[in-house]
Design a protein around this motif. Structure first.
Motif, short mmCIF file in Angstrom:
data_model
loop_
_atom_site.label_atom_id
_atom_site.label_comp_id
_atom_site.label_asym_id
_atom_site.label_seq_id
_atom_site.Cartn_x
_atom_site.Cartn_y
_atom_site.Cartn_z
N HIS A 131 43.27 31.57 33.29
CA HIS A 131 43.75 31.92 31.94
C HIS A 131 44.18 30.66 31.19
O HIS A 131 43.96 30.55 29.97
CB HIS A 131 44.91 32.91 32.03
CG HIS A 131 45.23 33.58 30.74
ND1 HIS A 131 46.21 33.10 29.88
CD2 HIS A 131 44.69 34.67 30.11
CE1 HIS A 131 46.27 33.87 28.81
NE2 HIS A 131 45.36 34.83 28.92
N CYS A 154 38.95 37.86 34.13
CA CYS A 154 38.86 39.32 34.15
C CYS A 154 38.25 39.84 35.45
O CYS A 154 38.74 40.81 36.04
CB CYS A 154 38.03 39.82 32.96
SG CYS A 154 38.82 39.60 31.36
N THR A 166 44.64 48.41 32.85
CA THR A 166 45.00 47.05 32.42
C THR A 166 43.77 46.16 32.39
O THR A 166 43.53 45.41 31.43
CB THR A 166 46.04 46.45 33.37
OG1 THR A 166 47.22 47.26 33.36
CG2 THR A 166 46.41 45.03 32.95
N LYS A 169 41.49 47.00 29.46
CA LYS A 169 42.01 46.45 28.20
C LYS A 169 41.70 44.96 28.08
O LYS A 169 41.30 44.48 27.01
CB LYS A 169 43.52 46.69 28.13
CG LYS A 169 44.17 46.22 26.85
CD LYS A 169 45.67 46.53 26.85
CE LYS A 169 46.33 46.04 25.56
NZ LYS A 169 47.79 46.34 25.56
N GLU A 170 41.85 44.23 29.19
CA GLU A 170 41.58 42.79 29.17
C GLU A 170 40.09 42.51 28.97
O GLU A 170 39.73 41.61 28.18
CB GLU A 170 42.08 42.16 30.48
CG GLU A 170 43.59 42.16 30.59
CD GLU A 170 44.10 41.73 31.96
OE1 GLU A 170 45.27 41.34 32.05
OE2 GLU A 170 43.32 41.79 32.94
N ARG A 172 37.93 44.37 27.42
CA ARG A 172 37.58 44.69 26.03
C ARG A 172 38.07 43.60 25.08
O ARG A 172 37.36 43.24 24.12
CB ARG A 172 38.16 46.05 25.64
CG ARG A 172 37.48 47.23 26.34
CD ARG A 172 37.99 48.56 25.77
NE ARG A 172 37.48 49.69 26.51
CZ ARG A 172 36.29 50.26 26.30
NH1 ARG A 172 35.47 49.77 25.38
NH2 ARG A 172 35.92 51.32 27.01
N TYR A 173 39.25 43.08 25.32
CA TYR A 173 39.80 42.03 24.45
C TYR A 173 38.91 40.79 24.47
O TYR A 173 38.54 40.25 23.41
CB TYR A 173 41.21 41.66 24.92
CG TYR A 173 41.81 40.47 24.20
CD1 TYR A 173 42.35 40.60 22.93
CD2 TYR A 173 41.80 39.22 24.81
CE1 TYR A 173 42.89 39.50 22.27
CE2 TYR A 173 42.33 38.12 24.15
CZ TYR A 173 42.88 38.26 22.89
OH TYR A 173 43.40 37.17 22.24
N PHE A 174 38.55 40.34 25.67
CA PHE A 174 37.75 39.11 25.77
C PHE A 174 36.30 39.34 25.38
O PHE A 174 35.66 38.43 24.82
CB PHE A 174 37.86 38.53 27.18
CG PHE A 174 39.19 37.90 27.47
CD1 PHE A 174 39.61 36.78 26.76
CD2 PHE A 174 40.04 38.42 28.42
CE1 PHE A 174 40.85 36.19 27.00
CE2 PHE A 174 41.27 37.85 28.69
CZ PHE A 174 41.67 36.72 27.97
N LYS A 176 35.33 41.22 23.01
CA LYS A 176 35.36 41.16 21.55
C LYS A 176 35.32 39.71 21.08
O LYS A 176 34.59 39.35 20.14
CB LYS A 176 36.61 41.86 21.02
CG LYS A 176 36.69 41.89 19.50
CD LYS A 176 37.96 42.61 19.04
CE LYS A 176 38.06 42.60 17.51
NZ LYS A 176 39.30 43.26 17.04
N GLN A 177 36.09 38.84 21.76
CA GLN A 177 36.09 37.42 21.40
C GLN A 177 34.73 36.78 21.67
O GLN A 177 34.23 35.98 20.87
CB GLN A 177 37.17 36.67 22.18
CG GLN A 177 38.57 36.86 21.63
CD GLN A 177 39.50 35.75 22.09
OE1 GLN A 177 39.25 35.07 23.08
NE2 GLN A 177 40.59 35.58 21.38
N GLU A 180 32.53 37.69 18.88
CA GLU A 180 32.92 37.03 17.63
C GLU A 180 32.47 35.57 17.61
O GLU A 180 32.06 35.06 16.57
CB GLU A 180 34.43 37.10 17.45
CG GLU A 180 34.95 38.50 17.11
CD GLU A 180 36.46 38.56 17.06
OE1 GLU A 180 37.12 37.57 17.49
OE2 GLU A 180 37.00 39.60 16.63
#
Length: 284
Positions: A131, A154, A166, A169-170, A172-174, A176-177, A180
């Protein structure tokens, strides 16, 4: 070359001069870029590229690119057929060199490979360094290696047994990045793991097939074949074999393992997911 570096003491390694030949410096930069391409598309050539980089380092001195050659060599020999002690030692040298040279542009890449290599023996302890590698990569604009670090972060969290909501969620967050920042290959190779998480959570019609919200298994594998992403296909088979065994489909698990081994015969390095493949191969 790998064995020679693995036997060096810190003092012997730090006594190596910096590279002074401009042509050799350019060669190291070229090989560093070539290695990234090979790792994504022609993985069988990766060991030859890094061996050449280590030879140049021994004969002409260290450069910033030597950091990546050592770090990725540590990763390449970290599996069950490799040398864990040599891998750990070479990883230590990579961390030492990136600090000595203040090679900040390679910090994320070096940390990602070194701590992925160490995941074989101390997976839970590597999540924080991975991380950190992600954050450093984002800070210095090394988006690609930041996203690689995020992917391994992840995956390791998933394999460590962190609660699935958990981990979902992690992921999906990364993801998305990754989308992007247009890190398409990394994004695509991460998708099967999120689908596996959802399968384990009961969010798929057929729990032993990676088909659901995120990917359609057969279509995904066909697309990877078209792009020659054999290491990704192997990971899909590892995940599918794991799911089949966990849901009691033992004959299917055995069939998946056989197909995976056929694919692996064309590769120099097995993709074992830190022993997950070996463990479920033995159970099946």
């Amino acid at each position: 070359s790998i064995r020679l570096f693995a036997m060096m003491t810190d003092d012997q390694f730090l006594s190596l001069n910096n590279i002074s030949d401009d042509k050799k410096t350019m060669s190291m930069k070229f090989l560093s870029h070539l290695a990234i391409y090979c790792f994504m598309a022609k993985i069988n050539y990766v060991p030859f590229v890094f061996n050449r980089m280590l030879d140049l380092t021994l004969n002409y001195g260290v450069s910033n690119e030597s950091c990546t050659a050592l770090a990725m060599s540590s990763f390449l020999i970290s599996d069950s057929d490799g040398d864990s002690r040599a891998s750990y030692r070479i990883g230590e040298l990579a961390l030492l060199l990136v600090e000595k040279l203040e090679a900040n542009e390679y910090i994320s890449q070096v940390h990602a490979n070194v701590y992925c290599a160490r995941s074989w023996n101390e997976m839970r302890m590597t999540t924080k360094p991975l991380h950190h590698a992600y954050k450093r990569g984002m800070e210095i604009g090394d988006i690609q290696n930041a996203m690689w670090s995020a992917q391994y972060y992840c995956i390791n969290r998933f394999l460590c047994g962190i609660e699935l909501p958990t981990v979902e969620k992690e992921f999906r967050y990364f993801l998305k990045q990754m989308k992007e920042y247009e890190q398409i290959t990394i994004h695509q190779s991460t998708l099967p793991f999120l689908q596996a998480v959802l399968n384990f959570m009961g969010a798929s019609t057929n729990p032993v097939e990676l088909t659901g919200e995120i990917i359609a298994q057969n279509t995904y594998i066909e697309a990877c074949f078209d792009k020659h992403l054999m290491h990704v296909i192997v990971k899909v088979h590892v995940l599918c074999g794991w799911l089949a065994y966990m849901f009691g489909e033992y004959e299917l698990a055995s069939s998946i393992i056989s197909r995976r081994r056929e694919i692996e015969n064309s590769m120099n390095k097995k993709i074992e997911l830190y022993g997950v493949a070996n463990f479920y191969d033995c159970l099946t």
